[in-house]
Design an enzyme around this catalytic site. Structure first.
Site, short mmCIF file in Angstrom:
data_model
loop_
_atom_site.label_atom_id
_atom_site.label_comp_id
_atom_site.label_asym_id
_atom_site.label_seq_id
_atom_site.Cartn_x
_atom_site.Cartn_y
_atom_site.Cartn_z
N HIS A 418 0.71 -1.06 -0.04
CA HIS A 418 0.07 -0.04 0.02
C HIS A 418 0.88 1.37 0.03
O HIS A 418 0.45 2.38 -0.76
CB HIS A 418 -0.93 -0.01 1.24
CG HIS A 418 -2.11 -0.91 1.18
ND1 HIS A 418 -2.57 -1.57 1.90
CD2 HIS A 418 -2.84 -0.93 -0.14
CE1 HIS A 418 -3.99 -2.37 1.62
NE2 HIS A 418 -3.84 -1.99 0.40
N ARG A 508 25.56 -5.46 -23.58
CA ARG A 508 26.71 -5.99 -23.10
C ARG A 508 26.46 -7.35 -22.29
O ARG A 508 25.89 -7.07 -21.16
CB ARG A 508 27.49 -5.08 -22.59
CG ARG A 508 28.25 -4.05 -23.22
CD ARG A 508 28.89 -2.91 -22.34
NE ARG A 508 29.63 -1.90 -23.29
CZ ARG A 508 29.15 -0.56 -23.53
NH1 ARG A 508 27.65 -0.72 -22.96
NH2 ARG A 508 29.70 0.24 -24.34
N ARG A 575 25.78 -8.39 -27.41
CA ARG A 575 27.32 -8.77 -27.71
C ARG A 575 27.62 -9.91 -26.66
O ARG A 575 27.38 -9.79 -25.33
CB ARG A 575 28.26 -7.40 -27.44
CG ARG A 575 29.56 -7.68 -27.66
CD ARG A 575 30.45 -6.57 -27.45
NE ARG A 575 30.79 -6.20 -26.17
CZ ARG A 575 31.28 -5.05 -25.94
NH1 ARG A 575 31.63 -4.15 -26.59
NH2 ARG A 575 31.62 -4.90 -24.34
N GLU A 677 36.25 -3.56 -34.51
CA GLU A 677 36.89 -2.67 -33.72
C GLU A 677 38.57 -2.86 -33.63
O GLU A 677 39.31 -2.31 -33.00
CB GLU A 677 36.50 -3.01 -32.32
CG GLU A 677 36.59 -4.39 -31.94
CD GLU A 677 35.70 -4.89 -30.48
OE1 GLU A 677 35.75 -3.71 -29.85
OE2 GLU A 677 35.57 -5.90 -30.32
N GLY A 698 32.89 -0.38 -33.31
CA GLY A 698 33.42 -0.05 -31.83
C GLY A 698 34.26 0.97 -32.10
O GLY A 698 35.61 0.63 -32.10
N SER A 699 33.94 2.08 -31.88
CA SER A 699 35.00 3.23 -32.26
C SER A 699 35.99 3.41 -31.22
O SER A 699 37.14 3.87 -31.60
CB SER A 699 34.23 4.49 -32.58
OG SER A 699 33.34 4.98 -31.34
N ASN A 700 35.63 3.07 -29.88
CA ASN A 700 36.76 3.32 -28.70
C ASN A 700 37.96 2.41 -29.09
O ASN A 700 39.03 2.89 -29.13
CB ASN A 700 35.90 2.84 -27.52
CG ASN A 700 34.94 3.93 -27.16
OD1 ASN A 700 34.94 5.17 -27.60
ND2 ASN A 700 34.06 3.50 -26.24
N ASP A 701 37.55 0.80 -29.08
CA ASP A 701 38.65 0.34 -29.41
C ASP A 701 39.46 0.43 -30.82
O ASP A 701 40.51 0.52 -31.01
CB ASP A 701 38.39 -1.17 -29.40
CG ASP A 701 38.38 -1.90 -28.00
OD1 ASP A 701 38.98 -0.90 -26.84
OD2 ASP A 701 38.05 -3.00 -27.67
N CYS A 748 28.51 2.00 -32.30
CA CYS A 748 28.11 1.86 -30.75
C CYS A 748 28.88 2.46 -29.76
O CYS A 748 29.09 2.26 -28.88
CB CYS A 748 27.72 0.43 -30.46
SG CYS A 748 29.13 -0.68 -30.35
#
Length: 804
Positions: A418, A508, A575, A677, A698-701, A748
């Site tokens: 409640h 992920r 992934r 990546e 995967g633009s970071n790696d 991503c």
């Protein structure tokens, strides 16, 4: 039966004026849903006319009106005195003789001469459980009532509860005339859930308003423990489309503490017929419902929702003698279903502080203020508007001050009690079931209560800054690209799905494993041979499951299925796990299995790990979970993504390995995407695409490997830029290769959110989708909608400014 007493089988929704929302709804189900398998215990209801006759007897109604005439409900002390006086007068009032005779006759027929049968006596107000009002829990319920004298006494107590402090205040707040509300008492045979289980279910998610799931709470004993918030129950989510297709449909199973339960006593006196007792430790750590029972309850919920044509709030019980599931109440859901469609509101903290306590989040908002710990409702007069109310538990008696609180925090309670319902209705964030709030939080301490971060609510030290973002969905412009989301954990999936999106571009699996499992998969596989301290730690986590392996597969499947259900029919690209060795080592038992690598970022990860015999059984468990979600639950919007594929040999090997585990490209519509990546992925893009259905960049790696820098090192971090010409050369090469083959290509990484010119350049290259963190979707959507494609130019990177 008569104008004063009616059987449930004689009632329907058209009788609301006579028997109130609760009892008319019980009659509606008895008449219309019994043939569909919905079991409702038999019973009868006293009518509103009977209540009015009772209250008019000996001029009691006039005396009540006089006491309420000039009452200031904000004066909680005076409210308490007036309410107590009225209730005492009602209980002391005798029934008119003919009315008493009719009720006793109805009871005698219902009991069939068995004075040991027990009954519930519940209130049903004539303005209760309407689509635009919620009186839930304001009046009293009496359980395990035995004998005609006790029934008569309980009915008077129910009548008196129309003048509880909370009920008086609620009617004033919502402009209901006191005299216009009458009360019906429902007398219903008890379901022996005191030796079974019970709970509450909603035909939608109570926090996000997601309508494709049934939300069920369950605990041992009588359901009042769950409703009152005295216990932290188990929780289940069931996916309606899978249920309708006769597929496995349970999205989530959450084990609650279930420390106590409400059971019968041997005392027949009204008010002393139930008590709380401790639950055995062995029962606390397992689920109180089987999968088959969860499924049956969800089917009943869908049957009820279809009949009523709206989201419903339903109380249920399992009889410990016959094992059957029964429906005790059903009423319209009155909070999320009333909120305006076409608008998304999100609260977002802009800074953080130390977490003092945490529990279940109610309300998806943020509130802050000074703490006020109250040990009892009798202390309400000490509460100052704007404070954070902290209590062991709150029931509807607290409503007069709950509406003045900036937030509410309790030791006990679940998301269907409640207190949670009232907090949602009042629009106040609440964190329930913390276990220790009254001990950990001191009066006057300034805190921020956040319910905006998923299922878990947090109480932070200090007054933290936050913003409120509102999105008008009806005014969102067209955008020349699919904008997807990176969703880390399933907890917020239902809420995030309300944001404009084209699906999930990156889910992920390692986030799901870390949050929902927390144990190294090899430790689960090797469970029986582990040392005792570690084995005991893992045993506590997996007790409710058939085996440690089943724990892993089930929990991963639940996380993936929740994401897939939230965004269906849009694609959800999952992934496979991409922990680095140092991250795997941080899981329970992980130090036993992980190598000590100098540079884990380019070490034992991704496809190479999947293909290693040392990791084979772990990867098999991941595949089993995804195959179950796709093939058994029918969530074929799940696509699989493979990270960190260094070579063509690895590409071929991992595709073959997936097929060996029942995940074959093309079967049942399965698509397998590759993370692009590693520079080799772009340089040999066409050859990699022979084995995959597309790329997710995967633009970071890709940036750190192309530029040869460690993005986590402060010494060289300034050189990290996705817009560097070398990086954009590789990205362009990958995009064009996919376009030439007619295959999917998305990105991503964080770059498109950080650099508007980079996002515009990606559009010019013809990318299919951009996957963003949820908090950047709306801004990026609006910005990209205004782009003139003829004006798109190469993005400028600081790394290229000195070039000729």
């Amino acid at each position: 039966m008569s104008a004063n007493v009616l059987w449930f089988s004689e009632l329907g929704l058209d009788d609301l004026d006579q028997v109130g929302g609760k009892n008319s709804s019980l009659g509606e189900m008895v008449q219309n849903l019994s043939k569909a398998g919905v079991r409702v215990p038999n019973g009868f209801a006293t009518t509103a006319d009977a209540y009015r006759r009772f209250i008019a007897h000996q001029d009691l109604a006039e005396a009540i009106s006089v006491q309420l005439a000039d009452l200031d409900i904000d004066d909680v002390a005076r409210l308490a005195v007036v309410g107590r006086n009225i209730r005492s007068a009602v209980v002391a009032q005798p029934f008119p003789p003919d009315l008493e005779a009719e009720i006793r006759a109805g009871y005698a027929e219902l009991a069939g001469g068995d004075e040991q049968l027990s009954f519930a006596v519940r209130s049903s107000a004539t303005a209760e459980d309407l689509p635009d009002a919620s009186f839930a829990g304001q009046q009293e319920t009496f359980l395990n009532i035995r004998g005609s004298d006790a029934i008569m006494q309980a009915i008077k107590e129910v009548f008196a509860s129309l003048y509880n402090d909370r009920a008086i205040a609620y009617r004033v707040h919502h402009d209901f005339d006191h005299d216009a509300v009458a009360l019906s008492a429902g007398v219903q045979q008890m379901v022996r859930s005191d030796i079974g289980a019970s709970g509450v279910m909603f035909t939608m998610d109570t926090e996000s308003g997601f309508t494709d799931a049934v939300f069920i709470t369950s605990s041992y004993g009588l359901g009042e423990a769950v409703v009152q918030g005295a216990v932290n129950p188990d929780e289940f989510y069931v996916y309606k489309p899978a249920l309708a297709a006769n597929r496995p449909a349970i999205l989530k199973r959450g084990i609650g503490e279930k420390a106590i339960k409400m059971v019968y006593t041997g005392d027949a006196a009204v008010g002393r017929t139930t008590e709380f007792v401790d639950v055995e430790q062995a029962d606390r750590v397992v689920l109180s419902l089987t999968d088959a029972e969860v499924t049956e309850l969800a089917q009943h919920a869908m049957t009820i929702e279809r009949h009523y044509g709206r989201p419903m709030d339903i109380e249920w019980a399992r009889d410990g003698r016959d094992g059957q599931l029964y429906i005790l109440q059903a009423r319209p859901e009155t909070v999320k279903s009333r909120q305006a469609a076409g608008r998304v509101q999100r609260y977002k903290l802009t800074d953080r502080g130390p977490v003092l306590v945490e529990g279940r989040a109610i309300g998806q908002k943020v509130g802050s203020g000074a703490i006020r710990v109250l040990a009892s409702v009798e202390d309400m007069h000490t509460f100052t508007p704007g404070e954070v109310l902290v209590a062991d538990m709150t029931d509807p008696d607290w409503e007069p001050i709950m509406k003045r609180a900036s937030a509410i925090v309790t030791n006990r309670g679940g998301r269907t009690c409640h207190a949670a319902i009232i907090a949602r209705e009042l629009g106040i964030p609440a964190v329930v079931g913390t276990g220790s709030a009254t001990r950990e939080l001191a009066n006057g301490r300034e805190v921020t209560v956040s319910c905006s971060e998923g299922d878990t609510g947090y109480v932070y030290e200090g007054l933290l800054n936050f913003v409120v973002e509102e999105t008008e969905l009806d005014t969102m412009p067209d955008v020349p690209v699919k904008l997807m989301m990176n969703v880390g954990t399933p907890d917020q999936a239902f809420a995030f799905s309300k944001i404009p999106n084209a699906g999930v571009g990156l889910a992920r699996l390692e986030f799901i494993i870390n949050r929902q499992i927390g144990i190294h998969p090899k430790a689960l596989i090797d469970f029986s041979s582990l040392n005792e301290p570690l084995r005991g730690q893992i045993a506590a986590a997996v007790t409710a499951y058939d085996s440690p392996r089943d724990f892993f597969v089930t929990r991963v499947a639940e996380g993936v299925a929740t994401l897939a259900a939230a965004f269906a029919p849009e694609p959800v690209i999952v992934r496979m796990s991409d922990f680095k060795s140092n991250e795997y080592a941080n899981l329970v038992g992980g130090e036993l299995y992980e190598p000590n690598e100098e540079n884990p970022m380019i070490g034992f990860r991704g496809a190479a790990r999947y293909l290693s015999p040392d990791f084979a059984e772990c990867f098999a468990m991941e595949c089993e979970a995804l195959r179950y979600v796709r093939d058994e639950m029918g969530l074929t919007n799940v696509k699989i993504m493979i990270p960190f594929v260094r070579t063509i040999h690895e590409a071929r090997g991992v595709i073959d390995l997936l097929a060996q585990h029942g995940l074959k490209r093309g079967e049942n519509g399965l698509q397998v995407i590759m993370m692009c990546e590693v520079p080799s992925n772009a340089l040999l893009a066409d050859q990699f695409l022979d084995h995959f259905d597309g790329f997710s960049i995967g633009s970071n790696d890709l940036t750190q490997l192309t530029l040869g820098l460690d993005r986590d090192s402060g010494l060289v971090a300034s050189g990290f830029d996705e817009r560097d010409p070398a990086v954009t050369f590789l990205i362009s090469r990958a995009i064009q290769a996919c376009r030439a083959r007619g295959k999917y290509v998305g990105i991503c990484g964080q770059g498109p959110s950080d650099y508007p010119d980079f996002a515009e350049w990606l559009l010019g290259q013809g990318i299919d989708s951009i996957s963003l963190n949820p908090d950047t979707v709306v801004d990026t959507w609006t910005r990209l909608a205004g782009i003139n494609m003829s004006d798109v130019v190469e993005p400028e990177s600081p790394n290229s400014r000195d070039l000729p």
